[in-house]
Design a protein around this motif. Sequence first.
Motif, short mmCIF file in Angstrom:
data_model
loop_
_atom_site.label_atom_id
_atom_site.label_comp_id
_atom_site.label_asym_id
_atom_site.label_seq_id
_atom_site.Cartn_x
_atom_site.Cartn_y
_atom_site.Cartn_z
N SER B 24 0.82 -1.21 0.00
CA SER B 24 0.00 0.00 0.00
C SER B 24 0.86 1.26 0.00
N THR B 25 2.05 1.18 0.62
CA THR B 25 2.96 2.34 0.57
C THR B 25 3.34 2.64 -0.88
N LEU B 26 3.72 1.58 -1.59
CA LEU B 26 4.15 1.78 -2.98
C LEU B 26 2.98 2.23 -3.86
N ALA B 27 1.80 1.66 -3.60
CA ALA B 27 0.62 2.02 -4.41
C ALA B 27 0.26 3.49 -4.21
N VAL B 28 0.29 3.95 -2.95
CA VAL B 28 -0.07 5.34 -2.66
C VAL B 28 1.00 6.29 -3.21
N ALA B 29 2.27 5.92 -3.03
CA ALA B 29 3.35 6.78 -3.55
C ALA B 29 3.19 6.95 -5.06
N THR B 75 15.80 13.09 2.21
CA THR B 75 15.15 12.90 3.49
C THR B 75 14.78 11.43 3.61
N MET B 76 15.00 10.86 4.81
CA MET B 76 14.60 9.47 5.02
C MET B 76 13.13 9.44 5.41
N VAL B 77 12.36 8.59 4.75
CA VAL B 77 10.98 8.42 5.14
C VAL B 77 10.81 7.02 5.75
N THR B 78 10.14 6.98 6.91
CA THR B 78 9.90 5.70 7.58
C THR B 78 8.42 5.34 7.43
N ILE B 79 8.11 4.05 7.58
CA ILE B 79 6.69 3.65 7.53
C ILE B 79 6.32 2.87 8.79
N CYS B 80 7.12 3.03 9.82
CA CYS B 80 6.84 2.37 11.09
C CYS B 80 7.17 3.36 12.20
N ASN B 81 6.27 3.52 13.17
CA ASN B 81 6.50 4.50 14.23
C ASN B 81 7.76 4.20 15.02
N THR B 82 8.02 2.91 15.27
CA THR B 82 9.17 2.57 16.09
C THR B 82 10.48 2.79 15.32
N CYS B 83 10.48 2.48 14.01
CA CYS B 83 11.64 2.84 13.18
C CYS B 83 11.85 4.36 13.24
N GLN B 84 10.75 5.10 13.18
CA GLN B 84 10.82 6.56 13.21
C GLN B 84 11.47 7.02 14.52
N LEU B 85 10.98 6.49 15.65
CA LEU B 85 11.51 6.89 16.95
C LEU B 85 12.99 6.57 17.06
N HIS B 123 8.16 10.37 9.16
CA HIS B 123 7.25 9.27 8.86
C HIS B 123 6.45 9.61 7.60
N PHE B 124 6.12 8.60 6.83
CA PHE B 124 5.37 8.79 5.58
C PHE B 124 4.07 9.57 5.82
N TYR B 126 3.58 12.05 7.83
CA TYR B 126 3.87 13.49 7.85
C TYR B 126 4.41 13.95 6.50
N ALA B 127 5.08 13.04 5.78
CA ALA B 127 5.56 13.42 4.44
C ALA B 127 4.37 13.76 3.56
N ILE B 128 3.32 12.94 3.61
CA ILE B 128 2.21 13.24 2.70
C ILE B 128 1.35 14.41 3.22
N ILE B 129 1.34 14.63 4.53
CA ILE B 129 0.57 15.77 5.04
C ILE B 129 1.36 17.07 4.88
N ASP B 130 2.61 17.07 5.36
CA ASP B 130 3.40 18.31 5.36
C ASP B 130 3.90 18.67 3.96
N ASP B 131 4.46 17.67 3.25
CA ASP B 131 5.15 17.97 2.00
C ASP B 131 4.21 17.90 0.79
N PHE B 132 3.39 16.87 0.74
CA PHE B 132 2.47 16.74 -0.41
C PHE B 132 1.28 17.67 -0.20
N GLY B 133 0.69 17.60 0.97
CA GLY B 133 -0.39 18.54 1.28
C GLY B 133 -1.76 17.88 1.35
N LEU B 134 -2.45 18.16 2.44
CA LEU B 134 -3.80 17.58 2.62
C LEU B 134 -4.78 18.06 1.55
N ASP B 135 -4.68 19.34 1.20
CA ASP B 135 -5.62 19.89 0.21
C ASP B 135 -5.50 19.17 -1.12
#
Lengths: 325, 293
Positions: B24-29, B75-85, B123-124, B126-135
Motif C-alpha cells: 500500500s505504501t508503494l501504491a499510494v506513492a 530525506t529518510m521516510v519511515t513507515i513504522c512508528n518505532t523505526c521513526q523513533l 514518517h510517511f 507526515y511526508a504526505i501531510i506536510d510535503d504533499f499537502g492535505l488539500d
Amino acid sequence: MDALQSQSVTFKVFRFNEETDYLPYYNTYTLNVTHEEVVLDILNRIKWDHDGSLSYRRSCRHGICGICSIKINGKAILACKSRLFDLIDIFGTDLVIEPLSTKRVIKDLIIDKKDFWEKHAHVDPYLVSEIDEKPTAEHTVFPHQLEQLMEADYCIQCGACHYSCPAVEINELYIGPAAFAAAYRFTADVRDEGGMDRLHTVNQEAQGVWDCVKCMECAEVCPKEVNPIEKITKLHNMIFEHGIAKNNVATRHAVGFAHSITKHGLLDEGELVRYSEGNFGVLKHVPVAMKMFSKGKIVLPWNMPKADKLDEIRKLVKSSSTAKF
Amino acid sequence: MKELKYALFTGCTAKESTPEQMMSTLAVAKKLGIELVELTEASCCGASHLQDYDDFLSLVLNARNIAYAEKHGLTMVTICNTCQLNTAMTKHRLDHNAELKAKVNAKLGEVGLEYKGTSQITHFLYAIIDDFGLDKIKEMVVKPLSQFNIAPFYGCHNIRPSELQNETHKNPENAYKPTSLDDLIIACGGASVDYVEKNKCCGFHAELQAPHTAAVLTGNAVAGAMDANADWMVTPCPLCHLKLDTQTHHASIAIGREVSLPVLHMQQMVGLALGCTPSELGLKHHVTPVNFI
C-alpha cells in the motif's frame, strides 16, 4: 506593560468525598481567565469565590514541592506551573480538571499516594554507604561523576509519570517510572554502595523494568524533564553490564535482536519469538501464527529476506558490540 | 511543484508480517507521484529493545542507516512508528553530542561510512501531510470514505517524545491532542471518531514479557474505538497494526469482552480513497477481515 488578555473558559471539576458520596460527579464553572493565571489560581478562585468545600493539595507554588499534581483533559500537570493559556492552546476552552488517579481519590483532587510511596521505598531511594563517623576529608564528587545522574535527581515525586503509566495502571506489582528513576539516581551515584540490591529489585519479573511498555508517556509528562524511560533503559543496560540478567523471555527478547541482525541484517520475527519464549513456550503462539500464516503474514525460514551489504553490518556488530549475555 | 523524492526505510515488518503495508505504501506513492528510493542496505532499527541490551550498537546501526539516506542526499521516510523513533532519536542524540557522534563515526569509518546529520527523518504520514499537502490529497480523492466512522490510532512512537516532533515536523502535534491522522481521515472523506485511547499504547512492545498488560491495552484500544461507534480503525504504525489486528482473541479474554474491528494501515486508507484496488492494497492479508469493501 502588556495589556491583560482574558478569555472565558468552562471548567468541569471532579468531585468526590469518600465519606459521603457513592459516586463521583462534576461541577461546572465558567470563568474569565487571564494570560497570567496558572491552574492553581483557578482552583483557588473556585474555592474562595464559588465553593469552599473543593479540596486539593497545594504548598510551594513554585513547581518544586510536587504536591499539586492533577490532570487536565487527561494530561498530568503541576497546577502551580501550568499556564491556562498554554492548556487552552492544546485543548480549547473546555477543560476537565481531575485528580491524578480517579481510583485513589480521598476527596475531590486529593488522592492516596500510598502505592507510589511504597514503590519508592522498595528501591531504597537513598544513599547506601558505610559512613565514617570521623571523616578526615570531604567526599568529593567530580562534575563528570555528577553528570552520570543525568538529571534523575530533579525528580520532585509529584507522581505525574506514575499515574500516567499504563503498566502501573494494569499491573499493581510494577514499580513504575518514578521509582525506577530514583533507583537509577542512587545506583549511578559514585558514593552509593547499594546498587546491586537495587538492580536485583528492578530485574525481577512483573515488578521490574522488563514490563515497561515503551509508550514514552513518562518522558512526555514529566514537569521536571527527568525523562524516566531514559533511566529505565540505563537500568536495563546496568543489569547486563553487571552480569545479573536472568535467562528469561524478557532478556532473550532484547538479546535476540542482536542475533537476528547478525544473521540477516533484519529482524527474523518468527525466530525472535522462538528464541525469546524457548522451544516449549513458543507453542502458545501457534494458534495466532497459524492465522497469520493463512493470510500470508509469516515468512518461512528459507525465504527470510536479508539486508544488502550484510558483511558490512556483521563487521559493525562485531566491532561495536559493548554488551555480553 | 517539484517532484517529491525520499529514501525509504521500510523496517522489518514490511518485509515479513505486514506485506500489505509495503504494497500500500508503494501504491499510494505511485498515485501521488512520490518517488521512493528503497534503502536496501538498511538494517533493523533494534525496535527499542536492542538498546536495552546494547545502546551503542543500536546507535551505530541506526546511524549507518541514516548515512545511506545521506549518500542519496534525501530525506529518510519511515513507515513504522518505532523505526521513526529509533532513527530520529539516534539523529537527535548524535546531533547534540559531538563526542558521541565522533565515537559512532569511528566505527562507521571502519566500513567507509560517515554520519553527517544532513538528512531529515520523517514518517510517511507526515511526508504526505506536510510535503504533499492535505488539500491536494483531498482534490485527488475519487472514492470518498463518506460512509465510514474511522477511529484514528496514532501509535506512541510517532507522537512521543514531543522534542522529536518539534525537531522533525513543520506543524508539530501535541501528544495529548494529536490531529494529523484525524485530518487525513477527513481529507479522505471519512468521519474521524474521538476516543480516549487514540493516543495511548497498544501494548505491542511488552507482548512477550508482560502478556497480560499488553492484552489489556489492546483490548482497551479496540473497545474504545467500538464504543465511539467506529466502523474500523486506522494506524500509521505496523506494530500497532499487528497488535490490534492479530491479538484480539487474547485481548477479549483479558478485558472480559469480545472486541474486534478491522484495522487498516494509514496507507491503505489513503489508497482506498484514491481509488487503488483492494488487491493493490493487500487487504486480504489481514487477520481480522476487512469486510466492508
